[in-house]
Enzyme design. Structure first.
Site, PDB file in Angstrom:
ATOM      1  N   GLY A 115       7.585  -3.939  10.362  1.00  0.00           N
ATOM      2  CA  GLY A 115       8.039  -2.620  10.821  1.00  0.00           C
ATOM      3  C   GLY A 115       8.042  -2.608  12.335  1.00  0.00           C
ATOM      4  O   GLY A 115       8.347  -3.620  12.976  1.00  0.00           O
ATOM      5  N   ARG A 116       7.668  -1.475  12.904  1.00  0.00           N
ATOM      6  CA  ARG A 116       7.722  -1.332  14.370  1.00  0.00           C
ATOM      7  C   ARG A 116       6.893  -2.397  15.083  1.00  0.00           C
ATOM      8  O   ARG A 116       7.369  -3.118  15.959  1.00  0.00           O
ATOM      9  CB  ARG A 116       7.214   0.065  14.777  1.00  0.00           C
ATOM     10  CG  ARG A 116       8.193   1.175  14.537  1.00  0.00           C
ATOM     11  CD  ARG A 116       7.545   2.512  14.832  1.00  0.00           C
ATOM     12  NE  ARG A 116       6.557   2.798  13.808  1.00  0.00           N
ATOM     13  CZ  ARG A 116       6.700   3.749  12.883  1.00  0.00           C
ATOM     14  NH1 ARG A 116       7.747   4.519  12.893  1.00  0.00           N
ATOM     15  NH2 ARG A 116       5.771   3.930  11.961  1.00  0.00           N
ATOM     16  N   ILE A 117       5.589  -2.497  14.690  1.00  0.00           N
ATOM     17  CA  ILE A 117       4.687  -3.393  15.432  1.00  0.00           C
ATOM     18  C   ILE A 117       4.940  -4.857  15.071  1.00  0.00           C
ATOM     19  O   ILE A 117       4.970  -5.729  15.953  1.00  0.00           O
ATOM     20  CB  ILE A 117       3.217  -2.974  15.191  1.00  0.00           C
ATOM     21  CG1 ILE A 117       2.989  -1.564  15.757  1.00  0.00           C
ATOM     22  CG2 ILE A 117       2.260  -3.974  15.840  1.00  0.00           C
ATOM     23  CD1 ILE A 117       1.669  -0.929  15.388  1.00  0.00           C
TER      24      ILE A 117
ATOM     25  N   ALA B 270      -3.945  -3.920  11.938  1.00  0.00           N
ATOM     26  CA  ALA B 270      -3.353  -2.849  11.123  1.00  0.00           C
ATOM     27  C   ALA B 270      -4.411  -1.932  10.495  1.00  0.00           C
ATOM     28  O   ALA B 270      -4.601  -0.806  10.945  1.00  0.00           O
ATOM     29  CB  ALA B 270      -2.449  -3.454  10.062  1.00  0.00           C
ATOM     30  N   ARG B 271      -5.117  -2.422   9.485  1.00  0.00           N
ATOM     31  CA  ARG B 271      -6.139  -1.620   8.792  1.00  0.00           C
ATOM     32  C   ARG B 271      -7.193  -2.546   8.216  1.00  0.00           C
ATOM     33  O   ARG B 271      -6.856  -3.564   7.599  1.00  0.00           O
ATOM     34  CB  ARG B 271      -5.511  -0.824   7.624  1.00  0.00           C
ATOM     35  CG  ARG B 271      -4.794   0.432   8.019  1.00  0.00           C
ATOM     36  CD  ARG B 271      -5.774   1.556   8.373  1.00  0.00           C
ATOM     37  NE  ARG B 271      -5.112   2.737   8.887  1.00  0.00           N
ATOM     38  CZ  ARG B 271      -4.889   3.005  10.175  1.00  0.00           C
ATOM     39  NH1 ARG B 271      -5.260   2.153  11.101  1.00  0.00           N
ATOM     40  NH2 ARG B 271      -4.316   4.122  10.553  1.00  0.00           N
TER      41      ARG B 271
ATOM     42  N   GLU C 251     -15.538   2.971  10.559  1.00  0.00           N
ATOM     43  CA  GLU C 251     -15.702   2.809  12.016  1.00  0.00           C
ATOM     44  C   GLU C 251     -16.583   3.940  12.538  1.00  0.00           C
ATOM     45  O   GLU C 251     -16.481   5.046  12.044  1.00  0.00           O
ATOM     46  CB  GLU C 251     -14.330   2.840  12.704  1.00  0.00           C
ATOM     47  CG  GLU C 251     -13.451   1.671  12.277  1.00  0.00           C
ATOM     48  CD  GLU C 251     -12.076   1.662  12.941  1.00  0.00           C
ATOM     49  OE1 GLU C 251     -11.834   2.491  13.826  1.00  0.00           O
ATOM     50  OE2 GLU C 251     -11.261   0.829  12.567  1.00  0.00           O
TER      51      GLU C 251
ATOM     52  N   HIS D 105     -11.239  -1.082  17.899  1.00  0.00           N
ATOM     53  CA  HIS D 105     -10.045  -0.240  17.709  1.00  0.00           C
ATOM     54  C   HIS D 105      -9.467   0.228  19.058  1.00  0.00           C
ATOM     55  O   HIS D 105      -9.291   1.423  19.296  1.00  0.00           O
ATOM     56  CB  HIS D 105     -10.372   0.977  16.820  1.00  0.00           C
ATOM     57  CG  HIS D 105      -9.187   1.444  16.021  1.00  0.00           C
ATOM     58  ND1 HIS D 105      -9.277   1.951  14.747  1.00  0.00           N
ATOM     59  CD2 HIS D 105      -7.863   1.479  16.330  1.00  0.00           C
ATOM     60  CE1 HIS D 105      -8.075   2.286  14.301  1.00  0.00           C
ATOM     61  NE2 HIS D 105      -7.193   2.009  15.249  1.00  0.00           N
ATOM     62  N   ILE D 106      -9.196  -0.777  19.910  1.00  0.00           N
ATOM     63  CA  ILE D 106      -8.728  -0.448  21.265  1.00  0.00           C
ATOM     64  C   ILE D 106      -7.297  -0.943  21.540  1.00  0.00           C
ATOM     65  O   ILE D 106      -6.883  -1.018  22.695  1.00  0.00           O
ATOM     66  CB  ILE D 106      -9.670  -1.032  22.351  1.00  0.00           C
ATOM     67  CG1 ILE D 106      -9.901  -2.535  22.125  1.00  0.00           C
ATOM     68  CG2 ILE D 106     -10.977  -0.268  22.411  1.00  0.00           C
ATOM     69  CD1 ILE D 106     -10.561  -3.237  23.296  1.00  0.00           C
TER      70      ILE D 106
HETATM   71  N1  LIG Z   1      -5.036  -1.001  15.987  1.00  0.00           N
HETATM   72  C1  LIG Z   1      -4.475   0.142  16.334  1.00  0.00           C
HETATM   73  O1  LIG Z   1      -4.928   0.835  17.240  1.00  0.00           O
HETATM   74  C2  LIG Z   1      -3.213   0.593  15.631  1.00  0.00           C
HETATM   75  C3  LIG Z   1      -2.359   1.453  16.310  1.00  0.00           C
HETATM   76  C4  LIG Z   1      -1.172   1.808  15.691  1.00  0.00           C
HETATM   77  C5  LIG Z   1      -0.872   1.363  14.402  1.00  0.00           C
HETATM   78  N2  LIG Z   1      -1.767   0.554  13.751  1.00  0.00           N
HETATM   79  C6  LIG Z   1      -1.465   0.075  12.382  1.00  0.00           C
HETATM   80  O2  LIG Z   1      -0.475  -0.938  12.460  1.00  0.00           O
HETATM   81  C7  LIG Z   1       0.217  -1.002  11.201  1.00  0.00           C
HETATM   82  C8  LIG Z   1       1.716  -1.124  11.424  1.00  0.00           C
HETATM   83  O3  LIG Z   1       2.197   0.030  12.093  1.00  0.00           O
HETATM   84  P1  LIG Z   1       3.786   0.205  12.293  1.00  0.00           P
HETATM   85  O4  LIG Z   1       3.980   1.321  13.257  1.00  0.00           O
HETATM   86  O5  LIG Z   1       4.425  -1.090  12.567  1.00  0.00           O
HETATM   87  O6  LIG Z   1       4.201   0.694  10.824  1.00  0.00           O
HETATM   88  P2  LIG Z   1       5.656   0.660  10.175  1.00  0.00           P
HETATM   89  O7  LIG Z   1       5.654   1.687   9.114  1.00  0.00           O
HETATM   90  O8  LIG Z   1       6.703   0.712  11.223  1.00  0.00           O
HETATM   91  O9  LIG Z   1       5.728  -0.806   9.511  1.00  0.00           O
HETATM   92  C9  LIG Z   1       4.931  -1.170   8.413  1.00  0.00           C
HETATM   93  C10 LIG Z   1       5.686  -2.188   7.582  1.00  0.00           C
HETATM   94  O10 LIG Z   1       4.823  -2.599   6.518  1.00  0.00           O
HETATM   95  C11 LIG Z   1       5.659  -2.885   5.402  1.00  0.00           C
HETATM   96  N3  LIG Z   1       4.879  -2.953   4.188  1.00  0.00           N
HETATM   97  C12 LIG Z   1       4.353  -1.947   3.457  1.00  0.00           C
HETATM   98  N4  LIG Z   1       3.644  -2.422   2.421  1.00  0.00           N
HETATM   99  C13 LIG Z   1       3.730  -3.777   2.496  1.00  0.00           C
HETATM  100  C14 LIG Z   1       3.197  -4.832   1.716  1.00  0.00           C
HETATM  101  N5  LIG Z   1       2.425  -4.601   0.645  1.00  0.00           N
HETATM  102  N6  LIG Z   1       3.461  -6.096   2.095  1.00  0.00           N
HETATM  103  C15 LIG Z   1       4.226  -6.357   3.170  1.00  0.00           C
HETATM  104  N7  LIG Z   1       4.755  -5.396   3.951  1.00  0.00           N
HETATM  105  C16 LIG Z   1       4.507  -4.124   3.621  1.00  0.00           C
HETATM  106  C17 LIG Z   1       6.690  -1.769   5.440  1.00  0.00           C
HETATM  107  O11 LIG Z   1       7.837  -2.121   4.694  1.00  0.00           O
HETATM  108  C18 LIG Z   1       6.962  -1.645   6.939  1.00  0.00           C
HETATM  109  O12 LIG Z   1       8.077  -2.426   7.315  1.00  0.00           O
HETATM  110  C19 LIG Z   1      -0.226   0.235  10.423  1.00  0.00           C
HETATM  111  O13 LIG Z   1      -1.201  -0.123   9.477  1.00  0.00           O
HETATM  112  C20 LIG Z   1      -0.852   1.129  11.469  1.00  0.00           C
HETATM  113  O14 LIG Z   1      -1.840   1.973  10.921  1.00  0.00           O
HETATM  114  C21 LIG Z   1      -2.923   0.153  14.347  1.00  0.00           C
END
Ligand SMILES: NC(=O)c1ccc[n+]([C@@H]2O[C@H](COP(=O)([O-])OP(=O)(O)OC[C@H]3O[C@@H](n4cnc5c(N)ncnc54)[C@H](O)[C@@H]3O)[C@@H](O)[C@H]2O)c1
Length: 306
Positions: free
Chosen positions: A161-163, A232-233, A262, A279-280
């Site tokens: 996805g985005r990240i 991610a999580r 956390e 978580h930074i």
């Molecule tokens: N560490 C941090 O501070 C921080 C900050 C922002 C986001 N995040 C986390 O980063 C992650 C990604 O964020 P994003 O903005 O890119 O989200 P996003 O929704 O843009 O992308 C997530 C992608 O995961 C895919 N997906 C869903 N289930 C799946 C599976 N079982 N197997 C494979 N792919 C799967 C989706 O199709 C999507 O393309 C999220 O979990 C978000 O919570 C963490």
């Protein structure tokens, strides 16, 4: 009397403890619209009771990770909008918010660059032994460790996805082979997760949602000595299986910025090959400013003041 009510209706409470640490931009946007701002008085995540007290008379909340449930919404009748400063909204009970006509928003785009950049910095630090080399030097050891180059490595991105996409675009510069596992996008590799895990030198998690993806069975498929990155999580990885894989060397290094529960103080903190950050990933001045500004604008829109 009417004047007092109007003033009370224009209070915005801030839940995030780190709000406006690097810029007052978001606060100034709200102040120029006539809102009174109440910062988090505790400098940490609020309990439910503290949240209710803090939200008293507030029409809007710039929310952190404090729990926002039926009890909170029922106790705060002035509240009209909640703007999460961040992506995750697991702390918000959406049905309860809808029952109380409270609008909820988040800032999905602002963290993308900073999180991808943090994952890249963790990967480069691990690949070139920056953390151990620094530790060696501070312990009086002149120890030339050999790392690995990203060039020629196979990197599996789970969640495109985005990240995940931004991380892949940063990596292109280093010339690795990139594999993509995300069944919901057209770029998906098509091979099974197990097969892709067996090919990767580095696996990076960028999946949305909380379902556990990597358990004992998946760890048994990893290439021996692989590096696992998780921005991610925490719940995506079964911790007991991960710890076994770190101890046996199936995973050479695990970097995590996110945890189950956390602040995290669990078993991973005892393992040298677990590289942990609290978580930074979004904590750059630029990113925090963008997230806070976006959240303030979302709040103004939802209070029909945008
Ligand atoms: N560490 C941090 O501070 C921080 C900050 C922002 C986001 N995040 C986390 O980063 C992650 C990604 O964020 P994003 O903005 O890119 O989200 P996003 O929704 O843009 O992308 C997530 C992608 O995961 C895919 N997906 C869903 N289930 C799946 C599976 N079982 N197997 C494979 N792919 C799967 C989706 O199709 C999507 O393309 C999220 O979990 C978000 O919570 C963490």
């Amino acid at each position: 009397m009417e004047g007092i009510n109007n003033k009370m209706k224009r209070k915005i409470a801030i839940g995030t403890s780190s709000f406006a640490q690097s810029s007052d931009n978001a606060i100034n946007i709200l102040k120029t619209r006539g809102y009174e701002i109440a910062k988090n008085p505790f400098g940490r995540k609020l309990t439910i009771e503290e949240t209710i007290e803090h939200l008293k008379d507030a029409v809007g909340l710039l929310a952190g990770l404090e729990e926002l449930n039926e009890d909170v919404f029922a106790a705060c009748p002035c509240l009209k909008a909640v703007a999460r400063v961040g992506i995750g909204v697991d702390n918000v009970d959406f049905e309860a918010a809808a029952r109380h006509n409270i609008k909820v928003s988040n800032t999905p785009d602002a963290p993308t660059y900073a999180v991808a950049e943090m994952a890249l910095s963790a990967l480069l630090s691990i690949a070139r032994n920056v953390i151990e080399a620094n530790s060696d030097m501070h312990n009086g050891k002149w120890n030339k460790r050999t790392g690995f180059s990203i060039k020629g490595s196979t990197i599996l991105i789970i969640g495109y996805g985005r990240i995940g996409r931004k991380f892949a675009s940063f990596l292109q510069l280093f010339e690795p082979e990139i594999l993509i596992y995300d069944p919901y996008v057209p770029e998906n590799d098509g091979r099974t997760l197990e097969e892709l895990l067996s090919l990767a030198d580095v696996v990076s998690l960028h999946v949305i949602g909380n379902a556990t993806l990597l358990k004992e069975k998946e760890f048994s498929c990893f290439k021996k000595g692989a590096v696992l990155l998780n921005s991610a999580r925490g719940s995506l990885v079964e911790e007991s299986a991960l710890i076994a894989a770190l101890k046996s060397g199936i995973i050479s290094y695990y970097w995590a910025d996110v945890f189950n529960g956390e602040p995290y103080q669990g078993e991973l903190c005892k393992l040298d090959n677990a590289i942990l950050t609290p978580h930074i990933s979004t904590y750059t001045s630029l990113c925090r400013n963008e997230m806070e500004t976006q959240a303030a604008e979302n709040l103004l829109r939802d209070l029909s003041d945008g």
